[in-house]
Design an enzyme around this catalytic site. Structure first.
Site, PDB file in Angstrom:
ATOM      1  N   GLN A   5      34.820 -54.001  19.318  1.00 47.42           N
ATOM      2  CA  GLN A   5      36.105 -53.329  19.059  1.00 47.42           C
ATOM      3  C   GLN A   5      35.899 -51.831  18.842  1.00 47.42           C
ATOM      4  O   GLN A   5      36.801 -51.033  19.079  1.00 47.42           O
ATOM      5  CB  GLN A   5      36.779 -53.925  17.816  1.00 47.42           C
ATOM      6  CG  GLN A   5      37.356 -55.313  18.003  1.00 47.42           C
ATOM      7  CD  GLN A   5      36.384 -56.393  17.591  1.00 47.42           C
ATOM      8  OE1 GLN A   5      35.173 -56.213  17.694  1.00 47.42           O
ATOM      9  NE2 GLN A   5      36.893 -57.515  17.127  1.00 47.42           N
TER      10      GLN A   5
ATOM     11  N   ALA B   8      44.534 -56.494  11.486  1.00 43.79           N
ATOM     12  CA  ALA B   8      45.360 -57.171  10.478  1.00 43.79           C
ATOM     13  C   ALA B   8      46.855 -56.806  10.526  1.00 43.79           C
ATOM     14  O   ALA B   8      47.706 -57.695  10.654  1.00 43.79           O
ATOM     15  CB  ALA B   8      44.764 -56.918   9.094  1.00 43.79           C
TER      16      ALA B   8
ATOM     17  N   ASP C 264      41.083 -56.547   6.151  1.00 45.19           N
ATOM     18  CA  ASP C 264      41.905 -57.705   6.521  1.00 45.19           C
ATOM     19  C   ASP C 264      42.519 -58.365   5.301  1.00 45.19           C
ATOM     20  O   ASP C 264      43.514 -59.081   5.408  1.00 45.19           O
ATOM     21  CB  ASP C 264      41.074 -58.717   7.313  1.00 45.19           C
ATOM     22  CG  ASP C 264      40.947 -58.255   8.750  1.00 45.19           C
ATOM     23  OD1 ASP C 264      40.188 -57.310   8.995  1.00 45.19           O
ATOM     24  OD2 ASP C 264      41.651 -58.806   9.619  1.00 45.19           O
TER      25      ASP C 264
ATOM     26  N   ASN D 249      36.577 -57.496   5.622  1.00 43.41           N
ATOM     27  CA  ASN D 249      36.770 -56.719   6.854  1.00 43.41           C
ATOM     28  C   ASN D 249      35.715 -57.172   7.858  1.00 43.41           C
ATOM     29  O   ASN D 249      34.855 -58.011   7.543  1.00 43.41           O
ATOM     30  CB  ASN D 249      36.666 -55.211   6.571  1.00 43.41           C
ATOM     31  CG  ASN D 249      37.181 -54.378   7.746  1.00 43.41           C
ATOM     32  OD1 ASN D 249      38.256 -54.618   8.268  1.00 43.41           O
ATOM     33  ND2 ASN D 249      36.392 -53.413   8.184  1.00 43.41           N
TER      34      ASN D 249
END
Ligand code: MRU
Length: 330
Positions: free
Chosen positions: A200, A55, A241, A251
């Site tokens: 990620q 973000a 986010d 998120n």
């Protein structure tokens, strides 16, 4: 932070080439490739295809992309019109993180001067770095207090996705307190959710922590519950986010399930985010637009089967112990 033995940030302005340089995150951890953003389309593509992601980073990347777009369209129509068209296209790339809208807002008042637009984007980047550093400072006391309670002194922290320096230019949000605690000699060990489907966690968070020398272990997304039941997790810290007025958090998908498991096991669950991630216009998480990504990211092998791939979920405020922000711990 450190990557390949040198100090690097996720994205920066290069005065010599008058362009923006960034680490292509789709290639990590195998290759550390620095790419150049020269045009607005370069910026749009980098954000859309997750070469830059997280973000706070997409907020900063968006601001630089806008500057590039205004520079290349100079003299072709009213600045307000050009700016709005570019902003609209940017916002459509990743709808969940509010930081993109915030990056756009930062540049809105300097439309008539490309020099001022660039200066504003540079300053915004520096401010985001400082906000992340402060999140780290505010989070360390929580980790230190837990370390005092442990007989072996090791605090086991679970995190989801990547909310480290790669996601935020420098330091990170969820990882910032971990880095600063480690730097001051507190023993930490991080459980890293792999974070399907784009990994990620296992690709980026594990890479970051390894480079910085922080002990960590990658786990499957669904292993956290068992580890919590067995007393192997002392604390959960995730990024965000978007945080709505009532404290609900958008998120990466899977955050909600971690919060449920932490709640059930009495484990503190913290959300770390700079003030740029707070959305004071939306009342609850149910109003947050959730990005739906292509099903091929799941790499399902059964041909023609239906696939759904929402990229974010909503964690209700009632499951959250506290918020680590750049101003204070709430
Ligand atoms: O799809 P991504 O990789 O951009 O998602 C990132 C996350 O969900 C992060 O946890 C969030 O942006 C916080 S970043 C500090």
């Amino acid at each position: 932070m450190i990557a390949d033995g040198k100090y690097l940030t996720a994205l920066w302005y290069d005065g010599e080439s008058e362009s923006v340089l960034y680490i292509d995150q789709t290639l990590l951890p195998h290759q550390l490739i620095i790419r150049k953003m020269i045009t607005f389309e370069d910026g749009l593509r980098a954000i859309r295809w997750l070469e830059v992601r997280g973000a706070p980073l997409i907020g900063v990347a968006g601001a630089f992309a806008l500057w590039l777009g205004m520079r290349e369209s100079a003299g072709r129509g009213a600045p307000e019109e050009r700016f709005n068209t570019l902003a609209e296209r940017l916002l459509a790339t990743r709808p969940t993180a509010i930081n993109l809208a915030r990056g756009i807002r930062e540049l809105k008042h300097d439309l008539h001067s490309e020099t001022l637009l660039l200066q504003r984007a540079i300053t915004f980047r520096e401010e985001e770095i400082e906000r992340c550093r402060r999140i780290g400072m505010n989070g360390v006391p929580i980790i230190r207090a837990l370390a005092h309670k442990k007989s072996d002194g090791v605090v086991n922290i679970l995190t989801h996705c990547n909310a480290g320096w790669l996601a935020c230019v420098d330091y990170g949000t969820a990882l910032a307190p971990i880095y600063l605690a480690h730097n001051e000699g507190i023993k930490v060990h991080v459980w890293v959710d792999e974070t399907r489907p784009l990994n990620q966690g296992s690709r980026l968070t594990a890479y970051e922590l390894e480079e910085h020398g922080v002990p960590c272990t990658v786990i499957t997304d669904n292993a956290g519950g068992l580890l919590m039941q067995r007393g192997e997790v002392d604390l959960v810290i995730v990024g965000a986010d978007r945080i709505t007025r009532n404290g609900d958090v958008a998120n990466k998908t899977g955050t909600y399930l971690k919060a449920l498991a932490a709640f059930d096991n009495g484990i503190p669950f913290y959300v770390a985010a700079p003030e740029t991630t707070f959305d004071y216009e939306l009342e609850t998480g149910s109003q947050v637009p959730i990005e739906e990504r292509h099903g091929n990211e799941l790499q399902v092998e059964t041909p023609d089967v239906a696939v759904r791939n929402p990229a974010f979920d909503i964690t209700p405020a009632r499951l959250i112990t506290g918020y680590l922000t750049d101003k204070q711990t709430l």
